[in-house]
Design a protein around this motif. Structure first.
Motif, short mmCIF file in Angstrom:
data_model
loop_
_atom_site.label_atom_id
_atom_site.label_comp_id
_atom_site.label_asym_id
_atom_site.label_seq_id
_atom_site.Cartn_x
_atom_site.Cartn_y
_atom_site.Cartn_z
N GLY A 18 0.82 -1.21 0.00
CA GLY A 18 0.00 0.00 0.00
C GLY A 18 0.85 1.26 0.00
O GLY A 18 0.53 2.24 -0.69
N ARG A 19 1.94 1.24 0.76
CA ARG A 19 2.82 2.41 0.82
C ARG A 19 3.49 2.67 -0.53
O ARG A 19 3.61 3.81 -0.97
CB ARG A 19 3.87 2.22 1.92
CG ARG A 19 3.30 2.27 3.32
CD ARG A 19 4.36 1.96 4.37
NE ARG A 19 3.88 2.21 5.73
CZ ARG A 19 3.18 1.35 6.45
NH1 ARG A 19 2.87 0.17 5.92
NH2 ARG A 19 2.77 1.64 7.67
N VAL A 20 3.92 1.58 -1.17
CA VAL A 20 4.54 1.72 -2.50
C VAL A 20 3.51 2.23 -3.51
O VAL A 20 3.81 3.08 -4.35
CB VAL A 20 5.13 0.37 -2.96
CG1 VAL A 20 5.56 0.43 -4.43
CG2 VAL A 20 6.32 -0.02 -2.09
N ALA A 21 2.28 1.72 -3.42
CA ALA A 21 1.22 2.16 -4.34
C ALA A 21 0.95 3.65 -4.18
O ALA A 21 0.79 4.37 -5.17
CB ALA A 21 -0.05 1.35 -4.08
N ARG A 22 0.91 4.13 -2.92
CA ARG A 22 0.67 5.56 -2.70
C ARG A 22 1.86 6.39 -3.17
O ARG A 22 1.68 7.47 -3.72
CB ARG A 22 0.39 5.81 -1.21
CG ARG A 22 -0.99 5.35 -0.78
CD ARG A 22 -1.31 5.83 0.63
NE ARG A 22 -0.49 5.15 1.63
CZ ARG A 22 -0.81 3.98 2.18
NH1 ARG A 22 -1.91 3.35 1.80
NH2 ARG A 22 -0.03 3.43 3.09
N ALA A 23 3.09 5.88 -2.94
CA ALA A 23 4.27 6.63 -3.36
C ALA A 23 4.34 6.75 -4.89
O ALA A 23 4.78 7.77 -5.42
CB ALA A 23 5.53 5.95 -2.82
N LEU A 24 3.91 5.71 -5.58
CA LEU A 24 3.95 5.70 -7.05
C LEU A 24 2.64 6.19 -7.67
O LEU A 24 2.51 6.21 -8.90
CB LEU A 24 4.24 4.28 -7.56
CG LEU A 24 5.60 3.69 -7.19
CD1 LEU A 24 5.71 2.26 -7.67
CD2 LEU A 24 6.74 4.53 -7.78
N ASN A 25 1.68 6.54 -6.83
CA ASN A 25 0.35 6.94 -7.30
C ASN A 25 -0.24 5.85 -8.18
O ASN A 25 -0.78 6.09 -9.26
CB ASN A 25 0.43 8.27 -8.07
CG ASN A 25 -0.95 8.89 -8.27
OD1 ASN A 25 -1.88 8.64 -7.49
ND2 ASN A 25 -1.08 9.68 -9.33
N ALA A 26 -0.13 4.60 -7.68
CA ALA A 26 -0.57 3.43 -8.46
C ALA A 26 -1.69 2.67 -7.75
O ALA A 26 -1.84 1.46 -7.93
CB ALA A 26 0.61 2.51 -8.72
N GLN A 27 -2.46 3.38 -6.93
CA GLN A 27 -3.57 2.72 -6.23
C GLN A 27 -4.69 2.38 -7.20
O GLN A 27 -4.98 3.15 -8.13
CB GLN A 27 -4.10 3.64 -5.12
CG GLN A 27 -3.09 3.90 -4.02
CD GLN A 27 -3.52 5.03 -3.10
OE1 GLN A 27 -3.39 6.20 -3.43
NE2 GLN A 27 -4.05 4.66 -1.93
#
Length: 252
Positions: free
Chosen positions: A48-57
């Motif tokens: 989830g943190r990586v998704a938010r950092a990459l704006n890939a949610q």
């Protein structure tokens, strides 16, 4: 396109470790099976943190995460506990052991379904998160020689209840990671796996303590809230009794 797929790779890694944990538990490698669930928790916290950092949610990622969590933190820990502690028909009725074992992943699935459709309280989870519950259960199984099997049964049922309860637990998932630091996450995961393989049972038992404290924190808050409500009710009834007495006096 590849960047958008990175968070899902962490989620698939979580699922892979959950399946591997079940296989290892079946093979008698309980310590390594438990520690793989702990490493899966690390991957679950990172996706989830990586998704938010990459704006890939995405909704796809959200559903994949829930399905993976049911296996890694519902089925795998329950199976570890069953193989380690509940699989002796001379101590526990097989049917009862099956029911208790099945209740845990069922409650975990219900907890995840509620999380996906019901808006929670900002900064809190409603009910014990399934990764924490699964982490407590699989590490608790390693203490089978020190804890009575009936205590383990009660603990399994209690953890199942806490997942579907309305107890509030602090939410640490919102803490993000800088985009520039994403490249470090594979190194962290690899280091965690190496440490886990080197000292499987020791690491799992160490992690058991903070996970148990987190689970008990919400339970304590719930008990405290119950006593506060009971105290307020008594005060209200007492004031009502005084008001009724004054009313009678005024009528007389």
């Amino acid at each position: 396109m590849l960047t958008k797929s990175i968070p899902s790779l962490f989620t698939v890694g979580n699922l892979f470790l959950g399946v591997l944990s079940i296989i290892l538990a079946f093979s008698g490698e309980h310590g390594i099976a438990a520690v793989l669930v702990i490493v899966a928790m690390l991957l679950d916290g990172l996706d989830g943190r990586v998704a938010r950092a990459l704006n890939a949610q995405s909704e796809f990622g959200k559903e994949l995460d829930s399905l993976s969590d049911v296996i890694s933190f519902g089925v795998a820990p329950a199976f570890i506990m069953y193989v380690v502690a509940f699989n002796d028909p001379t101590v526990i009725s097989p049917a009862f052991a099956w029911i208790v074992t099945a209740i845990f992943p069922i409650c975990g699935a219900l907890r995840l379904a509620r999380f996906n459709v019901v808006a929670g309280t900002p900064g809190y989870f409603i009910g014990l998160p399934i990764p924490a519950a699964g982490g407590v259960l699989c590490t608790l199984a390693l203490f089978v020689n020190d804890i009575n099997v009936y205590v383990l049964l009660v603990s399994t049922v209690l953890l199942s209840y806490l997942m579907v309860s309305t107890v509030k637990y602090p939410n640490f998932k919102k803490a993000g990671i800088p985009k520039a630091a994403i490249w470090i996450t594979p190194i962290i995961v690899a280091a965690a796996i190496l440490i886990a393989i080197k000292w499987p049972e020791s690491i799992s038992k160490m992690i058991f303590v903070p996970l148990l404290m987190y689970a008990l924190y919400g339970l304590k808050k719930n008990v405290d809230g119950y006593f506060i409500r009971l105290r307020n009710l008594r005060r209200k009834n007492k004031r009502r009794g005084v008001d009724d007495t004054n009313s009678v006096k005024s009528d007389v």
